[in-house]
Enzyme design. Structure first.
Site, PDB file in Angstrom:
ATOM      1  N   ARG A 175       0.858  -1.021  -0.093  1.00 11.30           N
ATOM      2  CA  ARG A 175       0.175  -0.027   0.188  1.00 11.30           C
ATOM      3  C   ARG A 175       1.237   1.385  -0.062  1.00 11.30           C
ATOM      4  O   ARG A 175       0.392   2.320  -0.389  1.00 11.30           O
ATOM      5  CB  ARG A 175      -0.816  -0.073   1.039  1.00 11.30           C
ATOM      6  N   CYS A 228      -1.388   6.366   9.710  1.00 10.45           N
ATOM      7  CA  CYS A 228      -1.113   4.948   8.703  1.00 10.45           C
ATOM      8  C   CYS A 228      -2.580   5.018   7.627  1.00 10.45           C
ATOM      9  O   CYS A 228      -2.601   7.098   6.493  1.00 10.45           O
ATOM     10  CB  CYS A 228      -1.842   3.560   9.469  1.00 10.45           C
TER      11      CYS A 228
END
Length: 272
Positions: A175, A228
């Site tokens: 990611r 995050c």
């Protein structure tokens, strides 16, 4: 802070049988078709839910913005949280979802002096033969505790753009690089960030690595800020700094899901 932010399953079992048992909070996230009746709980545990209790409604602030101070105060009071009683949080993923978020909100933001995370979580408890029950308990007494919130442990997107500093991204490397993005509409990372997947904080057993190993591995830098996808697993990295006895990064609570809402903000892909 140091390893005392963690509590072992053995120590928790002993304290639950003692004269001053901690308040135990189950922070597991429901997955797929799982229903509350499918679960088993640690004895004497209360439910603390990521969506209901640890987040405001998704929107401009990202997928899991922090609740207001007044809303979180009401949650803590309804659970009976007081500074005089220890608190232990747990989940079923080594603290990644969403026990570390609960620990950060209770200990770092609200300032509770005696909050801990169960090392190894539910699996660690089961490995020592810990008892499980069918339903969580209901809060016995509402507290009157009014926390003194410390917003210095937070950084807003505006301050981040103005002041900079070293960002630490807790998402998986795929990611971070932008190879995939299963949750948000745009893939990549904030330019200049370092990738430290929160899964790397744990041993294969699901328990945290030693303080010394974490101190060697965790990213270093001035004005560290953890982020995050939505401000949840970033707290696992912050907790790891606490375990290692290192200064704690600030939390960018909006994280990637807030950052990408403004197309003028820069986006990076790849390993750097």
């Amino acid at each position: 802070m140091n390893a005392s932010v963690l509590v072992t399953p053995e120590a928790l079992r002993d304290s639950l049988a003692g004269e001053r048992p901690p308040l135990v909070l189950d922070c597991r996230v429901f997955r797929g078709d799982e229903k509350p009746g499918d679960r088993r709980y640690l004895p004497q545990s209360l439910s603390l839910d990521l969506e209901r209790d640890l987040s405001a409604d998704p929107g401009e602030g990202g997928r899991h913005p922090l609740p207001s101070q007044s809303d979180f105060t009401a949650t803590l009071q309804a659970l009976g949280v007081t500074p005089e009683r220890p608190v232990v949080v747990y989940d079923d993923s080594g603290g990644q979802l969403a026990a570390a978020r609960a620990w950060w909100m209770i200990a770092c933001w609200a300032g509770h002096p005696d909050a801990h995370l169960l090392d190894g979580g539910l699996a660690g408890w089961q490995m020592i033969g810990g008892e499980l029950v069918k339903v969580p308990v209901e809060p016995a007494n509402q507290s009157r505790w009014t926390p003194s919130f410390n917003d210095d442990v937070l950084v807003s997107v505006e301050v981040l753009l103005e002041q900079g500093g070293q960002l630490v991204d807790a998402r998986a490397a795929t990611r971070f690089r932008g190879d995939e993005e299963p949750l948000d509409s745009i893939a990549g990372h904030i330019p200049g960030a370092m990738c430290r997947p929160c899964t790397q904080n744990l041993e294969t057993s699901g328990r945290f690595k030693s303080p010394g190993q974490l101190a060697d591995e965790l990213p270093k830098g001035e004005a560290l800020t953890a982020y995050c996808g939505s401000g949840v697993t970033a707290c696992h990295n912050i907790l790891s700094y606490a375990v290692a006895g290192l200064p704690l990064p600030r939390l960018y609570a909006g994280s990637w899901s807030e950052w990408i809402r403004d197309p003028a903000r820069p986006i990076a892909t790849g390993d750097a």
